[in-house]
Design a protein around this motif. Sequence first.
Motif, PDB file in Angstrom:
ATOM      1  N   THR A  25       0.804  -1.226   0.000  1.00  0.00           N
ATOM      2  CA  THR A  25       0.000   0.000   0.000  1.00  0.00           C
ATOM      3  C   THR A  25       0.838   1.276   0.000  1.00  0.00           C
ATOM      4  O   THR A  25       0.282   2.373  -0.032  1.00  0.00           O
ATOM      5  N   HIS A 111      -7.984   6.381   5.193  1.00  0.00           N
ATOM      6  CA  HIS A 111      -7.299   5.321   4.477  1.00  0.00           C
ATOM      7  C   HIS A 111      -7.662   3.968   5.076  1.00  0.00           C
ATOM      8  O   HIS A 111      -7.404   3.710   6.246  1.00  0.00           O
ATOM      9  N   PHE A 112      -8.279   3.124   4.274  1.00  0.00           N
ATOM     10  CA  PHE A 112      -8.586   1.750   4.668  1.00  0.00           C
ATOM     11  C   PHE A 112      -9.392   1.706   5.958  1.00  0.00           C
ATOM     12  O   PHE A 112      -9.084   0.942   6.879  1.00  0.00           O
ATOM     13  N   ALA A 115     -14.178   0.542   4.551  1.00  0.00           N
ATOM     14  CA  ALA A 115     -14.521  -0.857   4.294  1.00  0.00           C
ATOM     15  C   ALA A 115     -14.251  -1.760   5.492  1.00  0.00           C
ATOM     16  O   ALA A 115     -14.494  -2.957   5.420  1.00  0.00           O
ATOM     17  N   PRO A 120     -20.223   2.075   7.371  1.00  0.00           N
ATOM     18  CA  PRO A 120     -19.418   3.087   6.681  1.00  0.00           C
ATOM     19  C   PRO A 120     -20.133   4.419   6.493  1.00  0.00           C
ATOM     20  O   PRO A 120     -19.481   5.470   6.503  1.00  0.00           O
ATOM     21  N   ILE A 139      -9.858   9.709   0.616  1.00  0.00           N
ATOM     22  CA  ILE A 139     -10.276   8.327   0.848  1.00  0.00           C
ATOM     23  C   ILE A 139      -9.408   7.399   0.012  1.00  0.00           C
ATOM     24  O   ILE A 139      -9.184   7.637  -1.185  1.00  0.00           O
ATOM     25  N   ASP A 141      -9.402   3.176  -0.350  1.00  0.00           N
ATOM     26  CA  ASP A 141     -10.016   1.950   0.170  1.00  0.00           C
ATOM     27  C   ASP A 141     -10.476   1.087  -0.991  1.00  0.00           C
ATOM     28  O   ASP A 141     -10.416   1.487  -2.164  1.00  0.00           O
ATOM     29  N   LYS A 142     -10.985  -0.101  -0.637  1.00  0.00           N
ATOM     30  CA  LYS A 142     -11.489  -1.026  -1.646  1.00  0.00           C
ATOM     31  C   LYS A 142     -13.006  -0.893  -1.740  1.00  0.00           C
ATOM     32  O   LYS A 142     -13.706  -0.931  -0.729  1.00  0.00           O
ATOM     33  N   THR A 165     -12.042  -6.995   7.383  1.00  0.00           N
ATOM     34  CA  THR A 165     -12.539  -5.948   6.502  1.00  0.00           C
ATOM     35  C   THR A 165     -13.688  -6.463   5.652  1.00  0.00           C
ATOM     36  O   THR A 165     -13.752  -7.652   5.331  1.00  0.00           O
ATOM     37  N   PHE A 193      -9.207  -1.176  -5.372  1.00  0.00           N
ATOM     38  CA  PHE A 193      -8.872  -0.100  -4.438  1.00  0.00           C
ATOM     39  C   PHE A 193      -8.887   1.211  -5.212  1.00  0.00           C
ATOM     40  O   PHE A 193      -8.288   1.312  -6.287  1.00  0.00           O
TER      41      PHE A 193
END
Length: 203
Positions: A25, A111-112, A115, A120, A139, A141-142, A165, A193
């Motif tokens: 990451t 960040h991350f 999810a 959320p 942001i 994230d996936k 997650t 992502f």
Amino acid sequence: MPMTGLQRSYTLWAPFYNKMVATPTRLARQRSLAQLGQPRPEGPILLCGIGSGLDIPYLPKGYNYVGIDITWAMLRQAQRAIHNQDNLILHQGDVMQLPYPDHGFQFVIMHFILAVVPQPQRVLDEAIRVLKPGGKILILDKFLQPKQWAPLRRWLSPWLGKIATRTDVVFEELSHPNLILLNNSPALARGWFRQILLYKPPQ
């Protein structure tokens, strides 16, 4: 207060979390944080779900930062990453109910985290609440694409969401009224992502 399932999981993950996540990451984190630009005097920056502090080495100097996470074990890892920096303070708390007043931050970094949490939308609502008019939310994230089938990710999500997650969050299904979408681009894993930038116009 008793620990939630996710707190227990991330307490177990904490000792080796960085070894699993840091390298894959790193570049995406750097690209996202580069959007902060040159320091401005409008207020501090919130790292919402700072976790083990993997963003800390890439934070631009000259800003003041506040990092919050619900898991003490992860915060202890983040504390080690701070070294002698005096421009970052850490708080233990729930990102779904931030302990900060309205309009206190010029940027919110997420960040991350969207999810990971069970709700959320509540986290995004809280980020919007504490963001100053004229501020931005970063942001990383996936997210599934709207109407993406992804049967395995959707099937696994109820189980994975309890220990690490979620894999079924669709960013476009989250409400962010009165915010302007400035960026929504692929970041990792062929676009699973994404890097997203939201702007809160002055009222």
